[in-house]
Structures are given as C-alpha cells and as structure tokens.
Write a protein that holds these residues in place. Structure first.
Motif, PDB file in Angstrom:
ATOM      1  N   PHE A 262       0.844  -1.198   0.000  1.00  0.00           N
ATOM      2  CA  PHE A 262       0.000   0.000   0.000  1.00  0.00           C
ATOM      3  C   PHE A 262       0.876   1.244   0.000  1.00  0.00           C
ATOM      4  CE2 PHE A 262      -2.411   3.126   2.688  1.00  0.00           C
ATOM      5  CZ  PHE A 262      -3.396   3.414   1.762  1.00  0.00           C
ATOM      6  N   PHE A 263       0.638   2.144  -0.966  1.00  0.00           N
ATOM      7  CA  PHE A 263       1.309   3.450  -0.971  1.00  0.00           C
ATOM      8  C   PHE A 263       0.499   4.371  -0.078  1.00  0.00           C
ATOM      9  CE2 PHE A 263       2.332   7.704  -2.262  1.00  0.00           C
ATOM     10  CZ  PHE A 263       3.657   7.667  -2.679  1.00  0.00           C
ATOM     11  N   ASP A 264       1.060   4.717   1.079  1.00  0.00           N
ATOM     12  CA  ASP A 264       0.328   5.510   2.071  1.00  0.00           C
ATOM     13  C   ASP A 264       0.487   6.991   1.751  1.00  0.00           C
ATOM     14  OD1 ASP A 264      -0.765   6.693   4.362  1.00  0.00           O
ATOM     15  OD2 ASP A 264      -0.219   4.954   5.574  1.00  0.00           O
ATOM     16  N   VAL A 265      -0.487   7.548   1.055  1.00  0.00           N
ATOM     17  CA  VAL A 265      -0.408   8.936   0.647  1.00  0.00           C
ATOM     18  C   VAL A 265      -0.464   9.880   1.847  1.00  0.00           C
ATOM     19  CG1 VAL A 265      -2.885   9.279   0.265  1.00  0.00           C
ATOM     20  CG2 VAL A 265      -1.233  10.577  -1.098  1.00  0.00           C
ATOM     21  N   ARG A 266      -1.101   9.438   2.939  1.00  0.00           N
ATOM     22  CA  ARG A 266      -1.137  10.278   4.143  1.00  0.00           C
ATOM     23  C   ARG A 266       0.277  10.418   4.727  1.00  0.00           C
ATOM     24  NH1 ARG A 266      -0.737   9.317   9.242  1.00  0.00           N
ATOM     25  NH2 ARG A 266      -0.799   7.059   8.895  1.00  0.00           N
ATOM     26  N   VAL A 267       0.997   9.307   4.833  1.00  0.00           N
ATOM     27  CA  VAL A 267       2.376   9.366   5.312  1.00  0.00           C
ATOM     28  C   VAL A 267       3.217  10.235   4.378  1.00  0.00           C
ATOM     29  CG1 VAL A 267       4.474   8.004   5.681  1.00  0.00           C
ATOM     30  CG2 VAL A 267       2.264   7.164   6.509  1.00  0.00           C
ATOM     31  N   PHE A 268       3.038  10.058   3.090  1.00  0.00           N
ATOM     32  CA  PHE A 268       3.797  10.813   2.086  1.00  0.00           C
ATOM     33  C   PHE A 268       3.585  12.316   2.258  1.00  0.00           C
ATOM     34  CE2 PHE A 268       3.924  12.452  -2.406  1.00  0.00           C
ATOM     35  CZ  PHE A 268       5.295  12.354  -2.573  1.00  0.00           C
ATOM     36  N   THR A 269       2.348  12.751   2.336  1.00  0.00           N
ATOM     37  CA  THR A 269       2.064  14.188   2.425  1.00  0.00           C
ATOM     38  C   THR A 269       2.493  14.767   3.774  1.00  0.00           C
ATOM     39  OG1 THR A 269      -0.221  13.667   3.073  1.00  0.00           O
ATOM     40  CG2 THR A 269       0.200  14.133   0.751  1.00  0.00           C
ATOM     41  N   LEU A 292       0.557  -2.102  -8.257  1.00  0.00           N
ATOM     42  CA  LEU A 292      -0.328  -1.849  -7.114  1.00  0.00           C
ATOM     43  C   LEU A 292      -1.753  -1.557  -7.559  1.00  0.00           C
ATOM     44  CD1 LEU A 292       1.977   0.242  -4.726  1.00  0.00           C
ATOM     45  CD2 LEU A 292       1.844  -2.228  -5.056  1.00  0.00           C
ATOM     46  N   GLY A 293      -2.147  -2.183  -8.647  1.00  0.00           N
ATOM     47  CA  GLY A 293      -3.535  -2.089  -9.087  1.00  0.00           C
ATOM     48  C   GLY A 293      -3.951  -0.668  -9.428  1.00  0.00           C
ATOM     49  N   ASP A 294      -5.089  -0.235  -8.840  1.00  0.00           N
ATOM     50  CA  ASP A 294      -5.627   1.084  -9.166  1.00  0.00           C
ATOM     51  C   ASP A 294      -5.139   2.171  -8.207  1.00  0.00           C
ATOM     52  OD1 ASP A 294      -6.948   0.312  -6.913  1.00  0.00           O
ATOM     53  OD2 ASP A 294      -8.973   0.512  -7.717  1.00  0.00           O
ATOM     54  N   GLN A 295      -4.134   1.850  -7.373  1.00  0.00           N
ATOM     55  CA  GLN A 295      -3.659   2.851  -6.409  1.00  0.00           C
ATOM     56  C   GLN A 295      -3.011   4.052  -7.100  1.00  0.00           C
ATOM     57  OE1 GLN A 295      -1.536   1.576  -2.801  1.00  0.00           O
ATOM     58  NE2 GLN A 295      -2.075  -0.547  -3.323  1.00  0.00           N
ATOM     59  N   ARG A 296      -2.375   3.814  -8.220  1.00  0.00           N
ATOM     60  CA  ARG A 296      -1.677   4.897  -8.918  1.00  0.00           C
ATOM     61  C   ARG A 296      -2.624   6.044  -9.242  1.00  0.00           C
ATOM     62  NH1 ARG A 296      -0.240   5.560 -14.801  1.00  0.00           N
ATOM     63  NH2 ARG A 296       1.848   6.469 -14.973  1.00  0.00           N
ATOM     64  N   GLU A 297      -3.777   5.747  -9.797  1.00  0.00           N
ATOM     65  CA  GLU A 297      -4.706   6.801 -10.171  1.00  0.00           C
ATOM     66  C   GLU A 297      -5.371   7.422  -8.950  1.00  0.00           C
ATOM     67  OE1 GLU A 297      -4.577   8.014 -13.144  1.00  0.00           O
ATOM     68  OE2 GLU A 297      -3.086   6.415 -13.451  1.00  0.00           O
ATOM     69  N   ALA A 298      -5.578   6.618  -7.898  1.00  0.00           N
ATOM     70  CA  ALA A 298      -6.137   7.170  -6.667  1.00  0.00           C
ATOM     71  C   ALA A 298      -5.170   8.164  -6.034  1.00  0.00           C
ATOM     72  CB  ALA A 298      -6.463   6.038  -5.692  1.00  0.00           C
ATOM     73  N   VAL A 299      -3.870   7.825  -6.009  1.00  0.00           N
ATOM     74  CA  VAL A 299      -2.868   8.734  -5.464  1.00  0.00           C
ATOM     75  C   VAL A 299      -2.742   9.971  -6.339  1.00  0.00           C
ATOM     76  CG1 VAL A 299      -0.389   9.005  -5.026  1.00  0.00           C
ATOM     77  CG2 VAL A 299      -1.587   6.933  -4.262  1.00  0.00           C
ATOM     78  N   ARG A 300      -2.788   9.791  -7.650  1.00  0.00           N
ATOM     79  CA  ARG A 300      -2.720  10.937  -8.557  1.00  0.00           C
ATOM     80  C   ARG A 300      -3.859  11.921  -8.268  1.00  0.00           C
ATOM     81  NH1 ARG A 300      -0.430  11.567 -13.598  1.00  0.00           N
ATOM     82  NH2 ARG A 300      -0.161   9.315 -13.916  1.00  0.00           N
ATOM     83  N   ALA A 301      -5.046  11.384  -8.014  1.00  0.00           N
ATOM     84  CA  ALA A 301      -6.198  12.248  -7.721  1.00  0.00           C
ATOM     85  C   ALA A 301      -6.000  12.994  -6.407  1.00  0.00           C
ATOM     86  CB  ALA A 301      -7.473  11.418  -7.681  1.00  0.00           C
ATOM     87  N   GLU A 302      -5.468  12.303  -5.385  1.00  0.00           N
ATOM     88  CA  GLU A 302      -5.270  12.951  -4.088  1.00  0.00           C
ATOM     89  C   GLU A 302      -4.167  14.007  -4.134  1.00  0.00           C
ATOM     90  OE1 GLU A 302      -5.571  10.987  -0.358  1.00  0.00           O
ATOM     91  OE2 GLU A 302      -6.054   9.065  -1.308  1.00  0.00           O
ATOM     92  N   LEU A 303      -3.213  13.839  -5.021  1.00  0.00           N
ATOM     93  CA  LEU A 303      -2.096  14.777  -5.116  1.00  0.00           C
ATOM     94  C   LEU A 303      -2.258  15.749  -6.279  1.00  0.00           C
ATOM     95  CD1 LEU A 303       0.880  12.296  -4.525  1.00  0.00           C
ATOM     96  CD2 LEU A 303      -0.238  13.760  -2.827  1.00  0.00           C
TER      97      LEU A 303
END
Length: 342
Positions: A262-269, A292-303
């Motif tokens: 899991f790419f933890d975008v909360r930790v990243f930000t 990592l499946g569809d995580q890439r686009e989800a992270v792109r949207a959050e960032l």
C-alpha cells in the motif's frame, strides 16, 4: 548540499532474483523473518551489481584484480574514481601495500530490497533425465521462487559525485598520491571539502555521471534464475526527492495493509509537510501503470493540486528518471552539486 533520497520498488512475479545458500539439493532464495513471517529479499550487493552491469556498453568499468589464495584471497577494483564512474559512485577499498592503499565510501547508498508483505516462497521440483538410458533414475533438484513487491531506500550524495578526498590517514584517502597527481594533471580541481583536501572533476563530467546513473536505473536488468524465471527488473516505482540534509523521510511510504502493498499517501504528504524547508526542488515519483492495481490513479487524484503546481512530478519511472537526467545534464540543477556544509 543536496541529496537525492527516496525509494525503489520491484515487482517480482514467480521469480528467484537473488539466491542464498542451498540445502538438501534445493536452491533457496534469500529471505528474512519479521514477527516469525518470511520476507524474501534482494541484497543491496545484488542490486548494485545489476545497476553496474546495466551501465551503457560504452561506459568504461573499473578493472577488478584478484590476489592470494584460499582464505587469504582478496579482490579489489583499480580505485580510480577519476577514470571510472563505477569506482566513483559505488566506492571501493584497495588494501594492498603501504602507499598504495585507498578507500572510497559509497556515493550511491542502497538499502536491501525487502518484500513489503510477508510471502512464503514456493518450492519448485525438477528432474534431469534427458539422454539417460531407459529405466535410469533421473537426477532430482529443486529451487524456490516467489511473487512479491520488494522495496528499499536509496540515497545519492550529489556533492560527492566526482569529488575525491586526498588527505587523511590509512584507508581514508580516496586516491593514492600518484593517482591524485594524475587526476590533477587531467583537469581535476583542488578544493577543500568537508574538512579535507580533495580533487573535484569538472562540473560537466559530474553532471554526466549522475545522468548516466539515473538513465541506468530506468533500464536495470539482471537477477538470478533468468532461464526459469525471467522477469522485468526495472523499478516499478521510484521516488526521488532533493533533500538538503540527506535524511530520507520516505522510508515508511510503502507498507503492508490487508496483506497487500500500500502506498500511504497520508504518510507521504505529512512527511512532505514536515520536511518542506529541506526540500530543494520537486519530488519525482515514477510509477509504472498496473503496479499496485488502481492505487496509482487514486494517489494521482489525491495529489492533484501538488502535481498541478509542479511540486510533485508523477509519471512512468522511465519518463521521470530520463527527464531528471536530462535536466541535470543540461545544468538546471547545478546548485545541487555544491557543498554548503559549515
């Protein structure tokens, strides 16, 4: 001074890219245990060998010498970072005789690439009976392989690229006196560097070496068991951030959740916010589609806001690394090569 710090992740599918000691006629993959659970890994030494072997064909490698016999053997490169990119970036120790010894700590630091989630390797059973007489018993053998997402930390000390200490004692010097004279005659500049005298190559060559490394990371190949378990060994994810102090705040960005990576975008930000004053440019995230499946686009949207402002760059690893290499070689980040340590 600026360091490029971050992460590298590999997507291993039914592979055995790095093997340890075998037992019972079975080739075992390298693995460690955390909480009693198995985590396959690729050693830093193996990954560095892949990178070195993946350098462009026209990039000269430092020759390796071997001496002694039995338990008293030793092997060492030529110890000439002024001549060879691999001696410069990967470091070496030459301990042969008084006056000829030198040592260089690595400029490219690489962590062990460990499975993010616990994974138990499978044991593949095989036989060899080709050409045997009818009724002859086959030769039995076995080996392990696994599917896992491996991740490790990386750090590149940009100010030390092409900069070689020439004073100190024992093995602390990067060049022997004779090699230092040759390097100076070849155009290396004498400077004071982090409390020591040093020789520094021209900026154009230092830029070129970093660019070669980044382009090589985008096209890494190698690993064991290629005949049986061929697979892509280019990074599926790279994260590189220019940080002034050299601390790597991104070691916890990839973690296990529900038995998946899991790419933890909360930790990243949060880490970006905490280290904002130390950032010396955009954070470069290379992420292969499908990893990592569809995580890439989800992270792109959050960032999306940070990506839109240019503070985060997110694209395919090959595109991100090659673009950064072009920028460095073109002189857009020359300040990263200057050492400001007091």
């Amino acid at each position: 001074m600026t360091y490029l710090v971050g992460k590298v992740a590999l997507d291993v599918n039914a592979g055995a890219p790095n093997n340890g000691l075998g037992s019972d006629n079975v080739a075992r993959v390298k693995k460690l245990y955390a909480g009693g659970l198995s985590h396959p890994y690729v050693s830093a030494q193996a990954f560095r060998r892949w990178v070195r072997d993946s350098l462009p064909a026209d990039e000269r490698r430092s020759p390796v010498f071997r001496s002694g016999s039995g338990k008293n053997q030793q092997a060492y490169s030529s110890g000439r970072p002024d001549r060879y990119l691999d001696d410069d970036l990967f470091g070496y120790m030459v301990a042969v005789s008084k006056g000829s010894s030198c040592q260089r700590d690595t400029v490219l630091a690489t962590g062990t690439l460990v499975s993010v989630t616990p994974e138990k390797p499978a044991e593949d059973f095989g036989t060899m009976s080709r050409g045997f007489d009818t009724g002859a018993n086959p030769v039995l053998h076995g080996h392990e392989h696994y599917t896992a997402d491996l991740a490790g930390d990386v750090l590149l000390d940009l100010a030390r690229v092409g900069t070689f200490e020439t004073d100190g004692s024992g093995l602390k010097v990067a060049l022997t006196s004779a090699a230092a004279q040759e390097a100076a005659a070849g155009g290396a500049e004498r400077i004071d560097f982090r409390g020591a005298s040093a020789l520094r190559l021209p900026l154009a060559e230092r830029r070129r070496r970093v660019a070669v490394l980044l382009r090589t990371l985008a096209a890494v190949r190698g690993g064991a068991k290629q005949a049986l378990h061929y697979g892509d060994r280019t990074p599926s994810l790279t994260l590189l951030a220019p940080i002034k102090g050299g601390v790597n705040p991104f070691t916890r960005v990839l973690r296990a959740r529900d038995r998946r990576t899991f790419f933890d975008v909360r930790v990243f930000t949060e880490e970006l916010t905490a280290w904002r004053e130390e950032l010396d440019g955009p954070v470069h995230v290379g992420w292969a589609p499908g990893f990592l499946g569809d995580q890439r686009e989800a992270v792109r949207a959050e960032l999306a806001d940070a990506i839109g402002s240019g503070s985060i760059i997110l694209d395919h690893p090959r595109i991100v690394l090659n673009r950064l290499a072009d920028e460095i070689e073109g002189g857009q980040h020359d300040v990263w090569f200057e050492d400001t340590r007091k």
